[in-house]
Design a protein around this motif. Structure first.
Motif, short mmCIF file in Angstrom:
data_model
loop_
_atom_site.label_atom_id
_atom_site.label_comp_id
_atom_site.label_asym_id
_atom_site.label_seq_id
_atom_site.Cartn_x
_atom_site.Cartn_y
_atom_site.Cartn_z
N LYS A 61 0.81 -1.21 0.00
CA LYS A 61 0.00 0.00 0.00
C LYS A 61 0.85 1.27 0.00
N ALA A 62 2.17 1.12 -0.04
CA ALA A 62 3.06 2.28 0.01
C ALA A 62 2.87 3.17 -1.22
N ASN A 63 2.74 4.47 -1.00
CA ASN A 63 2.65 5.42 -2.10
C ASN A 63 4.04 5.61 -2.72
N LYS A 64 4.06 5.93 -3.99
CA LYS A 64 5.33 6.22 -4.66
C LYS A 64 5.71 7.67 -4.39
N ALA A 65 7.01 7.93 -4.19
CA ALA A 65 7.46 9.28 -3.88
C ALA A 65 8.84 9.50 -4.50
N GLN A 66 9.18 10.77 -4.67
CA GLN A 66 10.49 11.14 -5.17
C GLN A 66 11.24 11.93 -4.11
N LEU A 67 12.53 11.71 -4.05
CA LEU A 67 13.40 12.45 -3.15
C LEU A 67 14.56 13.00 -3.96
N TYR A 68 14.62 14.32 -4.09
CA TYR A 68 15.65 14.96 -4.91
C TYR A 68 16.81 15.43 -4.02
N TYR A 69 18.02 15.22 -4.48
CA TYR A 69 19.17 15.72 -3.74
C TYR A 69 20.00 16.62 -4.65
N SER A 70 20.62 17.63 -4.06
CA SER A 70 21.42 18.58 -4.82
C SER A 70 22.73 17.94 -5.27
N ARG A 71 23.38 18.57 -6.23
CA ARG A 71 24.64 18.04 -6.75
C ARG A 71 25.71 17.97 -5.65
N ASP A 72 25.73 18.96 -4.77
CA ASP A 72 26.72 18.93 -3.68
C ASP A 72 26.49 17.76 -2.74
N TYR A 73 25.24 17.33 -2.62
CA TYR A 73 24.92 16.22 -1.72
C TYR A 73 25.64 14.95 -2.17
N SER A 74 25.89 14.84 -3.47
CA SER A 74 26.51 13.62 -4.00
C SER A 74 27.98 13.81 -4.35
N ARG A 75 28.55 14.97 -4.00
CA ARG A 75 29.96 15.22 -4.25
C ARG A 75 30.79 14.94 -3.01
N SER A 76 32.07 14.63 -3.21
CA SER A 76 32.98 14.46 -2.08
C SER A 76 33.31 15.84 -1.52
N GLN A 77 33.13 16.00 -0.19
CA GLN A 77 33.29 17.31 0.43
C GLN A 77 34.18 17.23 1.66
N ASP A 78 34.83 18.36 1.98
CA ASP A 78 35.53 18.48 3.24
C ASP A 78 34.51 18.53 4.38
N PHE A 79 34.90 18.07 5.55
CA PHE A 79 33.95 18.05 6.66
C PHE A 79 34.67 18.20 7.99
N ILE A 80 33.87 18.45 9.02
CA ILE A 80 34.36 18.56 10.39
C ILE A 80 33.78 17.39 11.18
N LEU A 81 34.61 16.66 11.88
CA LEU A 81 34.15 15.53 12.68
C LEU A 81 34.41 15.82 14.14
N LYS A 82 33.41 15.59 14.98
CA LYS A 82 33.52 15.93 16.40
C LYS A 82 32.98 14.80 17.27
N ASN A 83 33.67 14.56 18.38
CA ASN A 83 33.17 13.70 19.44
C ASN A 83 32.60 14.63 20.51
N ASN A 84 31.27 14.70 20.61
CA ASN A 84 30.66 15.61 21.59
C ASN A 84 30.33 14.94 22.90
N GLY A 85 30.82 13.72 23.09
CA GLY A 85 30.59 13.00 24.33
C GLY A 85 29.37 12.10 24.30
N HIS A 86 28.48 12.35 23.33
CA HIS A 86 27.26 11.55 23.19
C HIS A 86 27.18 10.83 21.86
N THR A 87 27.91 11.34 20.86
CA THR A 87 27.89 10.75 19.54
C THR A 87 29.09 11.27 18.74
N ILE A 88 29.25 10.72 17.55
CA ILE A 88 30.22 11.23 16.58
C ILE A 88 29.41 11.99 15.54
N GLN A 89 29.75 13.26 15.34
CA GLN A 89 28.96 14.13 14.47
C GLN A 89 29.82 14.70 13.34
N ALA A 90 29.30 14.63 12.12
CA ALA A 90 29.97 15.20 10.94
C ALA A 90 29.16 16.37 10.42
#
Length: 294
Positions: A61-90
Protein backbone atom coordinates in the motif's frame (compact mmCIF):
# COMPACT_ATOMS: atom_id res chain seq x y z
CA UNK A 1 7.95 -4.08 -7.49
CA UNK A 2 7.79 -7.76 -6.41
CA UNK A 3 11.59 -8.02 -6.64
CA UNK A 4 11.94 -4.92 -4.46
CA UNK A 5 9.53 -6.40 -1.94
CA UNK A 6 11.42 -9.67 -1.80
CA UNK A 7 14.75 -7.87 -1.40
CA UNK A 8 13.40 -5.71 1.38
CA UNK A 9 11.85 -8.56 3.32
CA UNK A 10 15.03 -10.63 3.06
CA UNK A 11 17.14 -7.71 4.30
CA UNK A 12 14.59 -6.87 6.92
CA UNK A 13 14.44 -10.33 8.41
CA UNK A 14 18.25 -10.50 8.69
CA UNK A 15 18.79 -7.29 9.26
CA UNK A 16 20.79 15.99 17.09
CA UNK A 17 20.81 16.94 19.05
CA UNK A 18 18.85 19.60 20.75
CA UNK A 19 19.84 21.82 23.64
CA UNK A 20 20.25 19.87 26.83
CA UNK A 21 19.25 21.72 30.01
CA UNK A 22 22.07 19.91 31.79
CA UNK A 23 24.20 16.78 31.48
CA UNK A 24 22.33 13.81 30.05
CA UNK A 25 23.22 10.20 29.39
CA UNK A 26 21.63 7.02 28.05
CA UNK A 27 22.12 4.74 31.06
CA UNK A 28 18.71 4.01 32.59
CA UNK A 29 20.37 3.28 35.94
CA UNK A 30 21.96 6.73 36.19
CA UNK A 31 20.34 9.97 37.39
CA UNK A 32 21.11 11.50 33.98
CA UNK A 33 19.31 8.72 32.07
CA UNK A 34 16.30 9.08 29.71
CA UNK A 35 13.71 8.94 32.52
CA UNK A 36 15.25 12.08 34.02
CA UNK A 37 15.26 14.19 30.86
CA UNK A 38 12.01 15.93 31.80
CA UNK A 39 9.92 18.66 30.17
CA UNK A 40 8.95 17.87 26.56
CA UNK A 41 11.00 14.68 26.63
CA UNK A 42 8.60 13.10 29.14
CA UNK A 43 5.46 15.19 28.56
CA UNK A 44 5.35 15.40 24.77
CA UNK A 45 2.90 13.40 22.68
CA UNK A 46 5.03 13.26 19.51
CA UNK A 47 8.27 11.83 20.80
CA UNK A 48 10.91 9.83 18.93
CA UNK A 49 12.12 7.21 18.24
CA UNK A 50 9.24 4.78 17.64
CA UNK A 51 8.74 1.19 16.60
CA UNK A 52 7.76 0.75 12.95
CA UNK A 53 5.52 -2.18 12.06
CA UNK A 54 6.21 -3.59 8.60
CA UNK A 55 4.53 -6.35 6.64
CA UNK A 56 3.67 -7.12 3.03
CA UNK A 57 0.34 -5.35 3.32
CA UNK A 58 2.03 -2.12 4.47
CA UNK A 59 4.57 -2.30 1.65
CA UNK A 60 1.96 -3.10 -1.02
CA UNK A 61 0.00 0.00 0.00
CA UNK A 62 3.06 2.28 0.01
CA UNK A 63 2.65 5.42 -2.10
CA UNK A 64 5.33 6.22 -4.66
CA UNK A 65 7.46 9.28 -3.88
CA UNK A 66 10.49 11.14 -5.17
CA UNK A 67 13.40 12.45 -3.15
CA UNK A 68 15.65 14.96 -4.91
CA UNK A 69 19.17 15.72 -3.74
CA UNK A 70 21.42 18.58 -4.82
CA UNK A 71 24.64 18.04 -6.75
CA UNK A 72 26.72 18.93 -3.68
CA UNK A 73 24.92 16.22 -1.72
CA UNK A 74 26.51 13.62 -4.00
CA UNK A 75 29.96 15.22 -4.25
CA UNK A 76 32.98 14.46 -2.08
CA UNK A 77 33.29 17.31 0.43
CA UNK A 78 35.53 18.48 3.24
CA UNK A 79 33.95 18.05 6.66
CA UNK A 80 34.36 18.56 10.39
CA UNK A 81 34.15 15.53 12.68
CA UNK A 82 33.52 15.93 16.40
CA UNK A 83 33.17 13.70 19.44
CA UNK A 84 30.66 15.61 21.59
CA UNK A 85 30.59 13.00 24.33
CA UNK A 86 27.26 11.55 23.19
CA UNK A 87 27.89 10.75 19.54
CA UNK A 88 30.22 11.23 16.58
CA UNK A 89 28.96 14.13 14.47
CA UNK A 90 29.97 15.20 10.94
CA UNK A 91 29.17 18.65 9.57
CA UNK A 92 30.24 20.42 6.40
CA UNK A 93 30.60 23.86 7.99
CA UNK A 94 31.25 25.08 11.50
CA UNK A 95 27.90 26.95 11.57
CA UNK A 96 26.01 23.72 10.67
CA UNK A 97 24.89 25.04 7.28
CA UNK A 98 25.72 23.75 3.80
CA UNK A 99 24.95 23.95 0.10
CA UNK A 100 23.68 20.37 0.15
CA UNK A 101 19.94 19.88 0.32
CA UNK A 102 17.08 17.43 -0.06
CA UNK A 103 13.69 18.21 -1.55
CA UNK A 104 10.60 16.05 -1.76
CA UNK A 105 8.26 15.61 -4.66
CA UNK A 106 4.52 16.10 -4.42
CA UNK A 107 3.18 15.08 -0.98
CA UNK A 108 6.66 14.16 0.25
CA UNK A 109 8.90 16.03 2.74
CA UNK A 110 6.06 18.53 3.25
CA UNK A 111 6.89 19.92 -0.22
CA UNK A 112 9.83 21.81 1.29
CA UNK A 113 13.53 22.12 0.63
CA UNK A 114 15.73 21.01 3.51
CA UNK A 115 19.34 22.09 4.02
CA UNK A 116 21.80 19.47 5.28
CA UNK A 117 23.14 20.44 8.71
CA UNK A 118 24.89 17.46 10.29
CA UNK A 119 25.13 13.69 10.42
CA UNK A 120 25.54 11.69 13.59
CA UNK A 121 25.29 8.06 14.66
CA UNK A 122 23.76 5.84 17.34
CA UNK A 123 25.20 2.39 17.98
CA UNK A 124 25.20 -0.46 20.47
CA UNK A 125 27.67 -2.67 22.29
CA UNK A 126 26.53 -5.75 20.34
CA UNK A 127 24.85 -6.66 17.06
CA UNK A 128 21.35 -6.83 18.56
CA UNK A 129 21.07 -3.21 19.70
CA UNK A 130 22.10 0.24 18.61
CA UNK A 131 19.36 1.71 16.43
CA UNK A 132 16.91 4.18 17.94
CA UNK A 133 14.04 3.18 15.67
CA UNK A 134 13.06 -0.47 15.68
CA UNK A 135 11.32 -2.54 13.02
CA UNK A 136 8.72 -5.00 14.28
CA UNK A 137 10.37 -4.54 17.71
CA UNK A 138 13.78 -5.57 16.36
CA UNK A 139 16.87 -3.38 16.74
CA UNK A 140 20.02 -3.30 14.60
CA UNK A 141 23.68 -2.35 15.29
CA UNK A 142 23.73 1.27 14.09
CA UNK A 143 21.52 4.13 12.91
CA UNK A 144 22.69 7.25 11.14
CA UNK A 145 20.71 10.50 11.38
CA UNK A 146 21.06 12.94 8.47
CA UNK A 147 19.74 16.17 10.02
CA UNK A 148 18.29 18.91 7.79
CA UNK A 149 16.41 22.13 8.48
CA UNK A 150 13.82 23.79 6.28
CA UNK A 151 15.17 26.54 4.03
CA UNK A 152 12.41 28.74 5.48
CA UNK A 153 14.72 29.16 8.49
CA UNK A 154 18.13 30.82 8.66
CA UNK A 155 19.76 28.17 10.82
CA UNK A 156 19.34 24.84 12.58
CA UNK A 157 18.88 26.61 15.92
CA UNK A 158 16.12 28.84 14.56
CA UNK A 159 14.33 25.79 13.18
CA UNK A 160 14.62 23.87 16.47
CA UNK A 161 13.26 26.86 18.40
CA UNK A 162 10.21 27.12 16.16
CA UNK A 163 6.91 25.32 16.75
CA UNK A 164 6.72 24.09 13.17
CA UNK A 165 6.29 20.28 13.21
CA UNK A 166 8.09 20.12 9.85
CA UNK A 167 10.95 22.49 10.72
CA UNK A 168 13.51 19.68 10.56
CA UNK A 169 13.70 16.64 8.32
CA UNK A 170 15.83 13.81 9.64
CA UNK A 171 16.63 10.85 7.43
CA UNK A 172 17.28 7.77 9.53
CA UNK A 173 19.45 5.06 7.98
CA UNK A 174 19.77 1.63 9.58
CA UNK A 175 23.16 -0.07 9.16
CA UNK A 176 23.34 -3.86 9.27
CA UNK A 177 26.53 -5.88 9.69
CA UNK A 178 28.41 -7.02 6.60
CA UNK A 179 31.53 -9.14 6.09
CA UNK A 180 32.93 -6.43 3.84
CA UNK A 181 33.86 -2.85 4.70
CA UNK A 182 31.58 -0.07 3.47
CA UNK A 183 33.94 2.24 1.57
CA UNK A 184 31.60 5.21 2.20
CA UNK A 185 32.70 5.15 5.87
CA UNK A 186 36.42 5.42 5.09
CA UNK A 187 36.63 9.26 5.26
CA UNK A 188 34.83 9.25 8.61
CA UNK A 189 36.91 6.45 10.07
CA UNK A 190 40.16 8.05 8.91
CA UNK A 191 39.22 11.22 10.81
CA UNK A 192 37.82 9.22 13.74
CA UNK A 193 41.35 8.12 14.67
CA UNK A 194 41.87 11.65 16.02
CA UNK A 195 38.75 11.64 18.23
CA UNK A 196 39.54 9.35 21.13
CA UNK A 197 37.93 11.45 23.86
CA UNK A 198 34.96 13.77 24.36
CA UNK A 199 35.51 17.25 22.96
CA UNK A 200 38.00 16.18 20.30
CA UNK A 201 37.44 17.65 16.84
CA UNK A 202 39.25 17.24 13.52
CA UNK A 203 38.91 17.94 9.81
CA UNK A 204 38.32 15.35 7.12
CA UNK A 205 37.98 15.14 3.36
CA UNK A 206 36.01 13.28 0.67
CA UNK A 207 32.75 12.75 2.55
CA UNK A 208 29.99 11.73 0.12
CA UNK A 209 26.58 11.81 1.80
CA UNK A 210 24.71 9.89 -0.89
CA UNK A 211 27.11 6.96 -0.66
CA UNK A 212 26.18 6.54 3.02
CA UNK A 213 22.58 5.83 2.00
CA UNK A 214 21.47 2.35 0.88
CA UNK A 215 22.81 1.58 -2.60
CA UNK A 216 19.41 1.04 -4.20
CA UNK A 217 17.92 3.82 -6.29
CA UNK A 218 14.55 2.93 -4.77
CA UNK A 219 13.87 2.06 -1.16
CA UNK A 220 11.11 2.20 1.41
CA UNK A 221 10.86 5.17 3.73
CA UNK A 222 8.57 5.50 6.74
CA UNK A 223 7.56 9.07 7.49
CA UNK A 224 5.99 10.46 10.67
CA UNK A 225 6.01 13.59 12.80
CA UNK A 226 8.19 13.33 15.86
CA UNK A 227 10.95 14.90 17.89
CA UNK A 228 14.66 15.18 18.46
CA UNK A 229 15.88 12.14 20.39
CA UNK A 230 18.06 14.15 22.80
CA UNK A 231 17.04 16.85 25.28
CA UNK A 232 15.14 19.09 24.88
CA UNK A 233 13.30 16.64 22.56
CA UNK A 234 11.66 19.44 20.56
CA UNK A 235 8.71 18.12 18.53
CA UNK A 236 9.75 19.75 15.25
CA UNK A 237 10.98 16.76 13.21
CA UNK A 238 9.55 15.20 10.08
CA UNK A 239 11.16 11.77 10.29
CA UNK A 240 11.99 9.72 7.21
CA UNK A 241 13.33 6.34 8.30
CA UNK A 242 14.70 4.15 5.52
CA UNK A 243 13.62 0.53 5.80
CA UNK A 244 16.25 -0.99 3.51
CA UNK A 245 19.47 -1.47 5.42
CA UNK A 246 22.83 0.02 4.44
CA UNK A 247 26.02 -1.80 5.43
CA UNK A 248 28.88 -1.52 7.90
CA UNK A 249 31.46 -4.16 8.78
CA UNK A 250 32.13 -5.43 12.29
CA UNK A 251 35.64 -3.94 12.29
CA UNK A 252 34.33 -0.55 11.14
CA UNK A 253 31.65 -0.52 13.84
CA UNK A 254 34.24 -1.43 16.47
CA UNK A 255 36.12 1.78 15.67
CA UNK A 256 33.08 3.78 16.82
CA UNK A 257 32.91 1.72 20.02
CA UNK A 258 36.56 2.42 20.77
CA UNK A 259 36.13 6.17 21.32
CA UNK A 260 35.34 7.55 24.79
CA UNK A 261 32.24 9.38 25.99
CA UNK A 262 31.91 12.39 28.30
CA UNK A 263 32.60 10.12 31.31
CA UNK A 264 35.74 8.55 29.76
CA UNK A 265 33.88 5.29 29.21
CA UNK A 266 33.46 3.51 25.85
CA UNK A 267 30.97 5.48 23.75
CA UNK A 268 28.29 2.91 22.98
CA UNK A 269 24.60 2.19 23.57
CA UNK A 270 23.88 5.86 22.86
CA UNK A 271 20.28 5.32 21.81
CA UNK A 272 17.03 6.54 23.35
CA UNK A 273 14.36 3.91 24.15
CA UNK A 274 11.36 3.63 21.83
CA UNK A 275 8.53 6.06 22.66
CA UNK A 276 4.74 5.64 22.47
CA UNK A 277 3.28 6.29 19.03
CA UNK A 278 0.17 7.91 20.57
CA UNK A 279 -2.04 7.26 17.52
CA UNK A 280 0.32 9.00 15.11
CA UNK A 281 0.26 7.88 11.51
CA UNK A 282 3.37 6.34 9.95
CA UNK A 283 3.22 6.82 6.17
CA UNK A 284 5.03 4.33 3.94
CA UNK A 285 6.60 5.40 0.65
CA UNK A 286 8.36 3.53 -2.13
CA UNK A 287 10.93 6.27 -2.68
CA UNK A 288 12.98 6.98 -5.78
CA UNK A 289 16.16 9.00 -5.21
CA UNK A 290 16.85 11.51 -8.01
CA UNK A 291 19.67 13.97 -8.66
CA UNK A 292 18.30 17.51 -8.82
CA UNK A 293 18.92 19.75 -11.84
CA UNK A 294 20.21 22.45 -9.52
Amino acid sequence: MKLALLFFCAAFLFITPGKANGPFCYDEDEDCGPKSWGDTCNKGRRQSPVNIEINYDVLNKANKAQLYYSRDYSRSQDFILKNNGHTIQASLRADLTSTSYLQGGQDNLANKRYVFSQLHFHWGSNKDQGTEHTFNDKSYPMEGHFVHYSSEFNSLTEAINSTDPNALAVVGVVYVLSDDDNTAFKPILKALKNLKKSGDQTNGANLNLVKLLPKQERFYTFQYNGSLTTPDCAEVVLWNVIGNGARISKSQLQQFRDVLDAHNKPLENNFRPVQDLNEREIRAYETQVILSKY
